[in-house]
Design an enzyme around this catalytic site. Structure first.
Site, PDB file in Angstrom:
ATOM      1  N   LYS A 349       0.844  -1.184   0.000  1.00  0.00           N
ATOM      2  CA  LYS A 349       0.000   0.000   0.000  1.00  0.00           C
ATOM      3  C   LYS A 349       0.884   1.240   0.000  1.00  0.00           C
ATOM      4  O   LYS A 349       1.800   1.361   0.813  1.00  0.00           O
ATOM      5  CB  LYS A 349      -0.909  -0.014   1.234  1.00  0.00           C
ATOM      6  N   GLU A 435     -20.210  -6.278   9.186  1.00  0.00           N
ATOM      7  CA  GLU A 435     -21.176  -5.619  10.060  1.00  0.00           C
ATOM      8  C   GLU A 435     -22.214  -6.587  10.609  1.00  0.00           C
ATOM      9  O   GLU A 435     -22.645  -6.456  11.767  1.00  0.00           O
ATOM     10  CB  GLU A 435     -21.871  -4.481   9.299  1.00  0.00           C
ATOM     11  N   ARG A 463     -25.690  -2.886   5.966  1.00  0.00           N
ATOM     12  CA  ARG A 463     -25.333  -4.292   5.731  1.00  0.00           C
ATOM     13  C   ARG A 463     -25.689  -5.172   6.918  1.00  0.00           C
ATOM     14  O   ARG A 463     -25.763  -6.393   6.787  1.00  0.00           O
ATOM     15  CB  ARG A 463     -23.835  -4.394   5.423  1.00  0.00           C
TER      16      ARG A 463
END
Length: 725
Positions: A349, A435, A463
């Site tokens: 990253k 979630e 969600r």
């Protein structure tokens, strides 16, 4: 055979292979054999010296790229040059607009390789979440639009179907790419399309979402041709490194538990010996041993999981190594196999830009910044964010109560759980992008006697909706749901607005729903939620900062001789408050209007009220803060209805929220029957709001002070009311 088999199983804990390939016969010729990603400690950490290469003075190759077809004839050296030019083009662009930087820099070579090998838009390249899509946008004809990135009227920070045919699927939320790729693959097959290449690029964060496994299970079962690229950079959405019950690492990195095994010298030595021994056995036994070898390698690599789901696992390989990455993609593209493939790719990253590599958390999403130093321009320091106010109040509460725990779904930095985690690591639970799991886990914690605070963005709680109903509300368990980013959120756009939570939660029995109007009320409501042990509760608040002492005193009317209180005070559940009463106590009822605000639009309501009484001597304005949507303060509503001729509700939510709840009560209570009470709800219009500054979004939504003032003037007959079409 028994000895050989036993030997393999005995050495299983130290198995390793520099390149793992469990594949159909049509893929066994993947060559050249890729090298193991460079590593100073383990295979899960690619070489990273945090040095920034010299930026190219010009971009001659990139300047020739108008669409992906221009990459077709480029050689590998040219692709490497293009990658370098593209990387710095992204850095320079984002430095001027802000946006998601680290994730985009990590997929530069991957993006170049994909568009070189595949023929988009006929071949479908689907980016999960798509916060890493800036290189993709530049290569697909939108380079000139990058100065408008995430700005009002500009290009989106995520993939968007209506923006470009190269954006195969709109995104913003996670774990959807594999389902989309499968859908495209099925459609192409059923429509007899001559070519069927569908590629889903999903990060090791997004693959923690359950929907990704649902899609993989389905794809393996239905045997749909598709390629899933697992972009493994050791990150899970927002910053890792938050102290928690699981340590300080990422909430999930599929290769984390095998990082040492993959560079294990004992197995490398043993495997060479085993190969020699195997040659002494008959051919049928050699073939059996080969299968044991493949299975064992799959166990230690993580590939077995995907193979059990019906995928052919390839990897891990270095996603920055174009010499190997491009030929492998070409082999997969040209394979006649209709079986799904999972290509495990390791990336860094922030690759190629030292500040982003060294601080992948702070450079995940950035404001405008100085390219030379990476220092972000965040403006003058003002009042603290509502997120940090919540987190610090929760820390204080947890200091007094050992049963308080915090739960987040891969968003520790965004929800303030990083602050809580630093103080209470063993009471902080980051479950990854899951979630549904977070909510149900919290319900069981609450049933056993803990006090869980589930901290999730409003838009992401969508969600976990079924779990809120099924596992929390029906069983009436005291889970505290903290919804950050309620309302309009600014530059992330429509996928991230928290515009619906009052509508989708307001219809659920047993829930207590509250919204603070300012930072003091936020602190009070955290204390209130902590004390609610008989039912589940919700506290929702928007993205933004507090107002500061002076405004709280002058506009909100607080008496703060010693500044903002250091800790909150619980308020009575279901009770609102009058914040502003008119100085015109002798006004007739017909001239009196009440503005009933829910949430932080109270600030705009107070500004509107002050302005109204300044410009019109007949109008008398009362401003009330509802505080609670459920239970609604019906005594307050009745009082306002009996003493005023008009009520206006104001909220940061779509239709079906607070205003509808008030109107429902007024109607059922008969307060509208006499015809002498007028009512207007002010909420977010039935539309999506594109990226832009928050203030401009509320301006377009008609929820700023001038709009509240205009609504009052129309309702009181002071201006002509336009006819609706």
């Amino acid at each position: 055979m028994k000895l050989s088999t036993i030997a393999w199983l005995f050495f299983l804990p130290t198995l390793s292979s520099p390149f793992l390939l469990s594949s159909p016969s049509s893929l066994t010729s993947l060559a050249p054999a890729p090298t193991q990603p460079k590593s100073s400690k383990s295979s899960t950490t690619l070489h990273n010296d945090f040095s920034t290469p010299t930026p190219p003075p010009s971009t001659p190759l990139l300047d020739t790229i108008n669409d992906p077809s221009d990459l077709n004839g480029l050689t590998i050296p040219q692709l490497k040059q293009l990658s370098n030019e593209l990387r710095w083009d992204v850095i320079r662009s984002v430095s001027k607009t802000g946006g998601h930087l680290g994730s985009s820099l990590g997929v530069i070579e991957m993006t170049v390789a994909l568009h070189h090998v595949f023929d988009a838009p006929e071949d479908k390249i689907i980016w999960d979440v798509s916060h890493q899509c800036y290189p993709h946008k530049i290569l697909t004809g939108r380079r000139s639009g990058m100065p408008t990135l995430r700005q009002l009227g500009g290009i989106s920070g995520f993939c968007k179907m209506k923006e470009s045919p190269y954006d195969a699927m709109g995104a913003g939320h996670s774990s959807t790419s594999i389902s989309a790729a499968q859908g495209y693959s099925i459609a192409k097959q059923m429509l007899n399309k001559p070519r069927n290449n569908c590629i889903a690029v999903i990060g090791d964060g997004a693959i923690t979402g359950g929907m990704a496994y649902e899609a993989m299970n389905s794809a393996g079962y239905l045997k749909n041709r598709m390629i899933v690229i697992l972009n493994d950079n050791g990150q899970v959405s927002l910053p890792t490194g938050t102290p928690s019950a699981g340590g300080t690492g990422a909430a999930s990195s599929l290769s984390a538990t095998t990082s040492q095994i993959l560079v294990s010298k004992p197995f490398q030595d043993f495997r060479e010996v085993a190969k020699g021994l195997s040659g002494l056995f008959p051919e049928n036994i050699q073939e059996f041993n080969k299968k044991i070898d493949e299975y064992a390698r799959g166990i230690v690599s993580g590939g077995t999981l995907f193979e059990e789901l019906g995928f052919y696992y390839v990897g891990p390989l270095d996603g920055h190594d174009l010499d190997n990455f491009v030929p492998i993609l070409e082999k997969l593209r040209d394979s006649p196999s209709n079986k799904p493939v999972l290509l495990h790719v390791k990336t860094i990253k922030g690759k190629g830009y030292a500040p982003a590599e060294a601080a992948s958390d702070k450079m995940h999403g950035v404001a405008k910044f100085d390219v030379a130093t990476g220092v972000q321009f965040k403006g003058k320091k003002g009042p603290p964010s509502l997120t940090s106010i919540f987190a610090n109040e929760l820390v204080d509460v947890a200091t007094e109560d050992r049963t308080v725990v915090g739960i987040t779904a891969a968003m520790p930095g965004g929800t303030g759980m990083d602050i809580f985690g630093r103080r209470f690591p063993k009471r902080t639970f980051d479950v990854g992008i899951a979630e549904q799991h977070a909510v149900t886990m919290a319900s069981a914690m609450a049933a056993e006697g803990l006090k869980p605070f589930v901290c999730i963005y409003s838009t992401f709680m969508q969600r976990g909706y079924d779990q809120v109903v099924h596992d929390v509300a029906i069983q009436n368990l005291p889970v505290r749901m903290i919804l950050d980013r309620a309302g309009l959120v600014g530059n992330d756009g429509p996928t991230h607005h928290g515009a619906y939570d009052l509508s989708y939660l307001g219809c659920i029995p047993n829930l207590i729903i509250m919204a603070p109007s300012d930072e003091i009320e936020l602190k009070n409501m955290i204390r209130t939620a902590h004390g609610i042990d008989e039912s589940p509760s919700v506290v929702r608040y928007p993205r933004g900062t507090g107002y500061g002492v002076e405004k709280l005193k002058t506009l909100f009317g607080y008496d703060l001789p010693e500044g903002i209180p250091s800790e909150g005070t619980a308020v009575e559940v279901g009770k609102g408050r009058i914040v502003r009463t008119s100085s015109r106590s002798n006004a007739q009822r017909k001239d009196k209007v009440a503005i009933l605000s829910f949430g932080t639009r109270l600030h705009e309501s107070l500004l509107a009220a002050n302005d109204l009484e300044e410009v019109d001597s007949d109008i008398s304005v009362t401003v009330a803060d509802a505080r609670f949507m459920k239970p609604l303060d019906i005594d307050l509503v009745r009082s306002l209805a009996s003493s005023h001729s008009a009520i206006i509700t104001v909220e940061e939510n779509s239709r079906g929220g607070f205003g509808d709840a008030v109107l429902h009560f007024l109607s059922l209570d008969g307060l509208l029957d006499a015809g002498d009470l007028r009512f207007r709800p002010m909420n977010l219009p039935d539309a999506y709001f594109e990226a832009g500054p928050q203030y401009e979004q509320y301006e377009n939504a008609g929820l700023n002070a001038k709009h509240i003032k205009g609504t009052v003037m129309k309702l009181m007959g002071k201006t002509a009311v336009p006819q609706l079409a």
